[in-house]
Structure formats: structure tokens, C-alpha cells
Scaffold this motif. Structure first.
Motif, PDB file in Angstrom:
ATOM      1  N   LYS A   1       0.835  -1.202   0.000  1.00 39.21           N
ATOM      2  CA  LYS A   1       0.000   0.000   0.000  1.00 39.21           C
ATOM      3  C   LYS A   1       0.863   1.242   0.000  1.00 39.21           C
ATOM      4  O   LYS A   1       2.021   1.191   0.396  1.00 39.21           O
ATOM      5  CB  LYS A   1      -0.893   0.005   1.239  1.00 39.21           C
ATOM      6  CG  LYS A   1      -1.892  -1.102   1.204  1.00 39.21           C
ATOM      7  CD  LYS A   1      -2.965  -0.901   2.238  1.00 39.21           C
ATOM      8  CE  LYS A   1      -4.095  -1.861   1.954  1.00 39.21           C
ATOM      9  NZ  LYS A   1      -5.204  -1.705   2.845  1.00 39.21           N
ATOM     10  N   LYS A   2       0.296   2.350  -0.444  1.00 41.36           N
ATOM     11  CA  LYS A   2       1.021   3.621  -0.392  1.00 41.36           C
ATOM     12  C   LYS A   2       0.071   4.728   0.077  1.00 41.36           C
ATOM     13  O   LYS A   2      -1.141   4.627  -0.068  1.00 41.36           O
ATOM     14  CB  LYS A   2       1.606   3.954  -1.760  1.00 41.36           C
ATOM     15  CG  LYS A   2       0.556   4.174  -2.819  1.00 41.36           C
ATOM     16  CD  LYS A   2       1.172   4.491  -4.172  1.00 41.36           C
ATOM     17  CE  LYS A   2       0.062   4.598  -5.223  1.00 41.36           C
ATOM     18  NZ  LYS A   2       0.545   4.673  -6.585  1.00 41.36           N
TER      19      LYS A   2
ATOM     20  N   GLU B   1      -0.792  -0.196  -3.773  1.00 40.61           N
ATOM     21  CA  GLU B   1       0.307   0.213  -4.650  1.00 40.61           C
ATOM     22  C   GLU B   1      -0.023  -0.136  -6.103  1.00 40.61           C
ATOM     23  O   GLU B   1       0.243   0.620  -7.016  1.00 40.61           O
ATOM     24  CB  GLU B   1       1.566  -0.524  -4.212  1.00 40.61           C
ATOM     25  CG  GLU B   1       2.785  -0.128  -4.968  1.00 40.61           C
ATOM     26  CD  GLU B   1       3.843   0.461  -4.054  1.00 40.61           C
ATOM     27  OE1 GLU B   1       4.751   1.067  -4.604  1.00 40.61           O
ATOM     28  OE2 GLU B   1       3.745   0.323  -2.814  1.00 40.61           O
ATOM     29  N   HIS B   2      -0.641  -1.292  -6.274  1.00 39.87           N
ATOM     30  CA  HIS B   2      -1.001  -1.740  -7.621  1.00 39.87           C
ATOM     31  C   HIS B   2      -2.516  -1.757  -7.732  1.00 39.87           C
ATOM     32  O   HIS B   2      -3.185  -2.494  -7.014  1.00 39.87           O
ATOM     33  CB  HIS B   2      -0.423  -3.124  -7.895  1.00 39.87           C
ATOM     34  CG  HIS B   2       1.055  -3.174  -7.697  1.00 39.87           C
ATOM     35  ND1 HIS B   2       1.931  -2.726  -8.655  1.00 39.87           N
ATOM     36  CD2 HIS B   2       1.801  -3.558  -6.639  1.00 39.87           C
ATOM     37  CE1 HIS B   2       3.173  -2.859  -8.198  1.00 39.87           C
ATOM     38  NE2 HIS B   2       3.114  -3.351  -6.972  1.00 39.87           N
TER      39      HIS B   2
END
Ligand SMILES: [Zn+2]
Ligand SMILES: [Zn+2]
Length: 234
Positions: free
Chosen positions: A12-13, A26-27
Motif C-alpha cells: 500500500k502507499k 500500490e497496484h
């Protein structure tokens, strides 16, 4: 699945949107099927008045956008800050009364049912027309995207590929009340397969403790399905 792939799927970001901090996958391909996109905000020039109470906006009556529906309201009609996990907001965000009600209900799903789904339960599992059920642990993956079945064989089903879910119940207690969930039947498109595959989960009859866990898991899945279909219809 290698641990590297698993880590990639769960990565995660933190991103900053005009409405607040969001913790997003993240994706994008591994985003939660329960996720909702942030709405387009109604442009300022299109709303001179609160869309709920009709108060005219000016220096004193300031305009606020509901983070869930994107409409314009005065502070009185849009003052509640409520968790909005489906849009990945880290902190509670401003929402109108109508949206706040829905988000409160969903917060209950995230706090209770989602945990049950992630921890999993034991079922007798039958694939397609197979006669012989297999005992498997069924749980939702950490990124909420896959149903993971673990027994002598292992399977993962992308939630997005499930087309129908039916909760199987038994017994309507006299005088009303809820029927007890005993199993779940679902159909999904397996990669490469031309027709839908049927999968049936049945709560085992033997151990009492695991039976209770299986029933709770089915009830949680029932709620999850409702959320999924509501967001597909939007
Ligand atoms: Zn208002
Ligand atoms: Zn709203």
C-alpha cells in the motif's frame, strides 16, 4: 503463491487527495473489490445554496463538499466526520447526513464482518459436479480481493469473477426470526474456462466451535455480497 508475490499484492502507499490522506493499494489491479472511487465534486458555481436546507452561501454560511457524494452543503448539513474506509481515507471525513448514515453501517462491516472473513472458517467444499466434498479452510485474502481455499488442494478465486452468490439456509424458527446459514453456493468464471464453475461450501456438522465460526463467516459473506452488488449497481 510466493511470499514476494503476496507482498506485492498487499503493498500500500499513502497519497494525498484534496479530501485527506488515503492509504491505497500500490497496484491498482489488487485494489479491494469493496473500494469506491472518490466522487467528482459539484462545481462551486453550480451551487449557490445548500443542497439540503437551501441556505444561501455567503461569508458566514460557508460551502462544504460531502466527500462521499460530492454535493455541496452548509456546515450544519455536512458537519459530521465519519470513517470512509471504502475510499481508503485514513481519517474520518466530512459527509452529508445521508452519506454519513451509509458510512456508519459500512464501518460496522469493516470493524466486525471483515475481520471474520479474513480469519476464515472450515467448510466442506464441492467444486462443479464433483461428488466428493473436501474439507477446506476458506478465507478472504488480506487485500480483500480473493477467496482462498486451503485443504489437500488449494484454490484462489478473484472476487471480481464471482457472478452469483446464494446463501443456503435451513429452518425458519416458529414465530419468525432468522433462518440459520448452513452454506453458500456461488458461480464464478475460472481463468481459461468457458462456462461458469459452481462452488458449494457447507458448514460441517461435527465440531461445535468450528460450526459457529462457519455460520459467522457465512453471515459476514452475506453482508459483503450486499456491499459488492450495491457498488456494482452504482
Ligand atoms: Zn444546509
Ligand atoms: Zn453525501
Amino acid at each position: 503463491m510466493s511470499s514476494e508475490v503476496a507482498a506485492r499484492r498487499d503493498a500500500k502507499k499513502l497519497v494525498r487527495s484534496p479530501s485527506g490522506l488515503r492509504m491505497v493499494p500500490e497496484h491498482r489491479a489488487f485494489g479491494s473489490p469493496f473500494g469506491l472511487e472518490e466522487p467528482q465534486w459539484v462545481p462551486d458555481k453550480e451551487c449557490p445554496r445548500c443542497m439540503q436546507c437551501d441556505a444561501k452561501f455567503d461569508f458566514l454560511t460557508r460551502k462544504h463538499h460531502c466527500r462521499r457524494c460530492g454535493k455541496c452543503f452548509c456546515d450544519k448539513c455536512c458537519g459530521q466526520k465519519v470513517p470512509l474506509r471504502r475510499m481508503c481515507f485514513v481519517d474520518p471525513v466530512r459527509q452529508c447526513a445521508e452519506c454519513a448514515l451509509v458510512s456508519h453501517k459500512e464501518a460496522e462491516f469493516y470493524d466486525k464482518q471483515l475481520k471474520v472473513l479474513l480469519s476464515g472458517a472450515t467448510f466442506l467444499v464441492t467444486f462443479g459436479n464433483s461428488e466428493k466434498p473436501e474439507t477446506m479452510v476458506c478465507r478472504l485474502s488480506n487485500n480483500q480481493r480473493y477467496l482462498l481455499l486451503d485443504g489437500d488442494s488449494r484454490h484462489e478465486i478473484d472476487i471480481a469473477h464471482i457472478s452469483t452468490v446464494q446463501i443456503l439456509t435451513e429452518g425458519f424458527p416458529p414465530g419468525g426470526g432468522n433462518a440459520r446459514a448452513t452454506g453458500m453456493s456461488l458461480r464464478f468464471a475460472a481463468p481459461g474456462a468457458e462456462s461458469l464453475t459452481q462452488l458449494k461450501l457447507t458448514a460441517g456438522e461435527d465440531a461445535h466451535a468450528s460450526r459457529r465460526q462457519s455460520t459467522a463467516w457465512l453471515a459476514a459473506m452475506h453482508k459483503a455480497t450486499k456491499l459488492l452488488y450495491e457498488s456494482r449497481d452504482q
